[in-house]
Design an enzyme around this catalytic site. Structure first.
Site, PDB file in Angstrom:
ATOM      1  N   ASP A  17      28.768  34.633  30.703  1.00 53.91           N
ATOM      2  CA  ASP A  17      28.351  35.857  30.037  1.00 53.91           C
ATOM      3  C   ASP A  17      28.798  35.883  28.579  1.00 53.91           C
ATOM      4  OD1 ASP A  17      26.683  37.272  31.584  1.00 53.91           O
ATOM      5  OD2 ASP A  17      28.125  38.783  32.244  1.00 53.91           O
ATOM      6  N   LYS A 159      28.923  42.406  35.615  1.00 56.27           N
ATOM      7  CA  LYS A 159      29.000  41.373  36.636  1.00 56.27           C
ATOM      8  C   LYS A 159      27.790  41.381  37.589  1.00 56.27           C
ATOM      9  CE  LYS A 159      31.653  39.922  40.546  1.00 56.27           C
ATOM     10  NZ  LYS A 159      32.908  39.988  41.286  1.00 56.27           N
ATOM     11  N   ASP A 183      35.102  34.925  41.161  1.00 51.10           N
ATOM     12  CA  ASP A 183      35.293  35.422  39.793  1.00 51.10           C
ATOM     13  C   ASP A 183      35.735  34.302  38.868  1.00 51.10           C
ATOM     14  OD1 ASP A 183      34.641  37.957  40.465  1.00 51.10           O
ATOM     15  OD2 ASP A 183      36.667  38.780  40.332  1.00 51.10           O
ATOM     16  N   ASP A 294      30.653  45.673  43.844  1.00 53.41           N
ATOM     17  CA  ASP A 294      30.953  44.992  45.106  1.00 53.41           C
ATOM     18  C   ASP A 294      30.989  45.963  46.282  1.00 53.41           C
ATOM     19  OD1 ASP A 294      33.148  46.116  43.875  1.00 53.41           O
ATOM     20  OD2 ASP A 294      34.495  44.429  44.212  1.00 53.41           O
TER      21      ASP A 294
HETATM   22  O1  LIG Z   1      30.220  41.538  31.878  1.00 52.66           O
HETATM   23  C1  LIG Z   1      30.798  40.945  32.813  1.00 52.66           C
HETATM   24  C2  LIG Z   1      32.022  41.397  33.365  1.00 52.66           C
HETATM   25  C3  LIG Z   1      32.597  40.680  34.416  1.00 52.66           C
HETATM   26  N1  LIG Z   1      32.006  39.536  34.882  1.00 52.66           N
HETATM   27  C4  LIG Z   1      32.613  38.796  36.034  1.00 52.66           C
HETATM   28  O2  LIG Z   1      33.239  39.744  36.875  1.00 52.66           O
HETATM   29  C5  LIG Z   1      34.496  39.281  37.265  1.00 52.66           C
HETATM   30  C6  LIG Z   1      35.442  40.433  37.558  1.00 52.66           C
HETATM   31  O3  LIG Z   1      35.904  41.001  36.364  1.00 52.66           O
HETATM   32  P1  LIG Z   1      37.457  41.074  35.996  1.00 52.66           P
HETATM   33  O4  LIG Z   1      37.526  41.453  34.560  1.00 52.66           O
HETATM   34  O5  LIG Z   1      38.151  39.838  36.430  1.00 52.66           O
HETATM   35  O6  LIG Z   1      37.877  42.349  36.803  1.00 52.66           O
HETATM   36  P2  LIG Z   1      38.858  42.521  38.074  1.00 52.66           P
HETATM   37  O7  LIG Z   1      39.364  43.909  38.015  1.00 52.66           O
HETATM   38  O8  LIG Z   1      39.855  41.448  38.162  1.00 52.66           O
HETATM   39  O9  LIG Z   1      37.783  42.393  39.239  1.00 52.66           O
HETATM   40  C7  LIG Z   1      37.923  43.002  40.490  1.00 52.66           C
HETATM   41  O10 LIG Z   1      37.137  44.178  40.539  1.00 52.66           O
HETATM   42  C8  LIG Z   1      35.727  43.991  40.358  1.00 52.66           C
HETATM   43  C9  LIG Z   1      35.066  45.330  40.557  1.00 52.66           C
HETATM   44  O11 LIG Z   1      35.452  46.223  39.592  1.00 52.66           O
HETATM   45  C10 LIG Z   1      35.190  42.995  41.341  1.00 52.66           C
HETATM   46  O12 LIG Z   1      33.850  42.735  41.034  1.00 52.66           O
HETATM   47  C11 LIG Z   1      35.973  41.717  41.235  1.00 52.66           C
HETATM   48  O13 LIG Z   1      35.518  40.758  42.140  1.00 52.66           O
HETATM   49  C12 LIG Z   1      37.434  42.007  41.503  1.00 52.66           C
HETATM   50  O14 LIG Z   1      38.199  40.821  41.400  1.00 52.66           O
HETATM   51  C13 LIG Z   1      34.967  38.382  36.148  1.00 52.66           C
HETATM   52  O15 LIG Z   1      35.891  37.473  36.646  1.00 52.66           O
HETATM   53  C14 LIG Z   1      33.660  37.752  35.687  1.00 52.66           C
HETATM   54  O16 LIG Z   1      33.440  36.592  36.459  1.00 52.66           O
HETATM   55  C15 LIG Z   1      30.803  39.092  34.333  1.00 52.66           C
HETATM   56  O17 LIG Z   1      30.284  38.075  34.756  1.00 52.66           O
HETATM   57  N2  LIG Z   1      30.237  39.803  33.323  1.00 52.66           N
HETATM   58 MN   LIG Z   2      39.882  39.528  37.771  1.00 51.40          MN
END
Ligand SMILES: O=c1ccn([C@@H]2O[C@H](COP(=O)(O)OP(=O)(O)O[C@H]3O[C@H](CO)[C@@H](O)[C@H](O)[C@H]3O)[C@@H](O)[C@H]2O)c(=O)[nH]1
Ligand SMILES: [Mn+2]
Length: 581
Positions: A17, A159, A183, A294
């Site tokens: 992204d 995401k 992720d 999710d």
């Molecule tokens: O514009 C975006 C934003 C995020 N991501 C993906 O989404 C994942 C999750 O985002 P992150 O910033 O790591 O947030 P977390 O809070 O760690 O994520 C948790 O919370 C999310 C829901 O809010 C779930 O989707 C994730 O699986 C869960 O690990 C990232 O690793 C990326 O792979 C994208 O591809 N595009």
């Molecule tokens: Mn994360």
């Protein structure tokens, strides 16, 4: 790529992204490295199969001279590759020389910016390509790079948008019936996890009704006493087993194997046949427009009659990165909480799941979906009893009064139970104490703001966003994290609330004690009408000790900013003055 699974049946897609040619370059390097890495993994049954994780922990295998030789040479190849990637990253752009190595780099000639570019799709390894073999002539998994199209005026839906682009693209290239999504800040730690998950889908009796197999979220970078309570231990070891028994866990975004057809909106039925190439179907893919795409997607799947499975093997299947500062953790929880309450409002399980999923599963969702409203009770107990103590209004029965039993139960028995549960799930006493503090902080800040923002959103004032959890930290921030020193160091309304309430309780405790001591007829502890209020206020002060340190005692960059300290002292004094006079 190195899963213990037939490589010709495996395809790996990376969604970028950030739309960066640096990421693409790293992938080109990785695709070359896989030619030596995969045979090495297979030969020596290496675990974990992420080379970075493996080499950062493994020690040289001196007993087996054969392996030792190969080991050193592969380690060197890996480190050389890593150096090349890091050099290019430091440079900030891919050199002309490297650009000549792959035609894919030319795609970036027409990229205007990260938010404005065409779709970039590069198949680095294709199983139909005769040359796509490792050094031993074995086939390699298909490897695909995708930076989906982005235009400034079209919402990319974070995401969920990225996942849907992957689902669409993969349907045209490999079209595998099972999709694993991980992720970007997590890696696979168990090479048989894919086989394990497949067992559930292929079960002759029950396999047909299973939509997804969810592994727990576990983290690599936790400290001994888990300062920010990120481990999710009790959720992973207790809650989710219950969820599983009630129809299957919710989908938590990462470490999950999905049946492709359920993601494409299919209802569960015994006679159902796969027919999922209907691309214009609006129910296709992950649901978006919500910060917890999710949970929403999983709930929609459960509402269509499917079941899910929770799988928590001894060797953790995936390891990720947990937040390393207090603010990151609170912001992450705010996003989750905000998303959850949105799901409750827009897709209430009791309404949408009615007659489609068991009541017990509807109930299992509810504690999470209703996190936000919990802030109200907690805020009440953090503010009101303490202020009443200051003012001299007694709220709870004396300890000698039989009516005190329910209060004592909540204060002692319930906490003792939570401690027992926490330790049983692998935590430490210190971890539990930190968990209690984070429980408090989350409720008075993250949950409160989530509720507040949701009300604003319902009234049409704001739009919700996906605030990405930071993946890197400064050196001194990392060091404080290692030492389990709480990181404030930023001005945030969340910290203002936390600091103000901590100070308020300190003032009330002093004021309340003074009142009790100065009382003419000194009462015993048992008959003192303020005993429980003093106890509660005292516990709050005790759990807030790191806040006072951050406000007054620390000199490092992780302390509370001075302006925030002054502001919260003022607020706390103002409230106390209002109550007293
Ligand atoms: O514009 C975006 C934003 C995020 N991501 C993906 O989404 C994942 C999750 O985002 P992150 O910033 O790591 O947030 P977390 O809070 O760690 O994520 C948790 O919370 C999310 C829901 O809010 C779930 O989707 C994730 O699986 C869960 O690990 C990232 O690793 C990326 O792979 C994208 O591809 N595009
Ligand atoms: Mn994360």
């Amino acid at each position: 790529m190195a899963y213990d699974y037939p490589p010709e049946k495996l395809s790996v897609y990376l969604s970028d992204d950030g739309g960066s040619d640096l990421t693409f370059y790293a992938m080109v390097e990785a695709s070359r490295f896989s030619k030596i890495w995969l045979p090495f993994c297979n030969k020596f049954k290496v675990e974990p199969r992420s080379p970075e994780a493996y080499f950062s922990k493994a020690t040289e295998p001196l007993v087996d001279p054969d392996m030792a030789k190969e080991w050193s040479s592969i380690k060197k190849s890996y480190e050389d590759m890593k150096k090349r990637i890091e050099t290019t990253t430091k440079l900030g752009r891919v050199s002309e020389e490297i650009r000549k190595e792959h035609k894919g780099f030319s795609e970036w000639n027409s990229v205007a910016s990260r938010q404005d570019h065409q779709a970039i799709l590069q198949i680095l390894i294709h199983r139909k390509d005769q040359k796509a073999v490792d050094i031993e002539g074995q086939p390699l998994p298909t490897l695909v790079y995708l930076a989906r199209e982005k235009r400034p005026h079209i919402h990319h839906n974070f995401k969920a948008g990225a996942m849907n682009a992957l689902i669409r693209v993969s349907s045209r290239i490999s079209n595998g019936p099972i999709i694993l999504n991980v992720d970007c800040d997590m890696y696979s730690n168990n090479s048989v996890a894919a086989r394990d998950a497949l067992c559930f889908f292929m079960d002759e009796e029950k396999g047909r009704e299973i939509a997804f197999v969810q592994f727990p979220q576990t983290f690599e970078n936790l400290t001994k006493n888990d300062l920010y309570s990120s481990s999710l231990n009790v959720i992973n070891e207790v809650d989710f087993l219950g969820f599983d028994g009630n129809g299957g866990p919710c989908y938590i975004g990462s470490g999950c194997f999905h049946r492709r057809d359920t993601l494409c909106g299919h209802k569960y039925s015994k006679e159902y046949k796969a027919d999922w190439k209907r691309w214009n179907d609006r129910k296709m893919g992950l649901k978006y427009g919500c910060p917890v795409e999710d949970i929403l997607t999983g709930l929609a799947i459960h509402c269509r009659g499917w079941k899910s499975v929770y799988l928590n093997p001894e060797r953790k299947a995936f390891l990720g990165v947990a937040p390393t500062t207090l603010l990151q953790s609170l912001v992450q929880h705010k996003r989750w909480t905000e998303g959850h309450v949105q799901v409750f409002v827009s897709n209430c399980p009791f309404v949408f799941g009615h007659k489609k999923m068991p009541l017990k599963l509807q109930l299992s969702y509810s504690p999470y979906l209703l996190w936000a409203v919990n802030c109200l009770g907690t805020l009440y107990y953090v503010v009101v009893p303490s202020l009443c103590l200051l003012r001299g209004i007694s709220l709870f029965p004396e300890i000698s009064n039989p009516r005190v039993v329910p209060f004592l139960f909540v204060i002692f028995v319930h906490r003792a139970y939570s401690l027992g549960e926490f330790v049983w799930c692998g935590g430490t006493f210190g971890g539990w104490w930190n968990d209690q503090r984070m429980w408090l902080f989350k409720r008075i800040s993250s949950y409160f703001f989530a509720l507040f923002d949701n009300i604003l959103k319902l009234l049409g004032f704001t739009e919700s966003a996906f605030v990405i959890t930071a993946k890197v930290a400064d050196d001194d921030v990392s060091q404080r994290y290692e030492e389990e020193v709480m990181e404030f160091g930023a001005s945030s309304p969340m910290f203002t609330i936390i600091a103000t309430l901590a100070l308020l309780n300190a003032f009330c405790l002093v004021g309340g004690m003074k009142r009790v001591i100065m009382e003419d007829d000194v009462q015993t502890l048992l008959s003192d009408p303020f005993a429980l209020q003093i106890l509660l206020c005292g516990l709050l002060v005790l759990i807030n000790l790191p806040v006072y340190q951050g406000l007054f005692l620390r000199k490092d960059n992780g302390r509370m900013p001075t302006s925030l300290t002054l502001r919260s002292i003022m607020f706390a004094l103002l409230v106390c003055a209002l109550v007293l006079y």
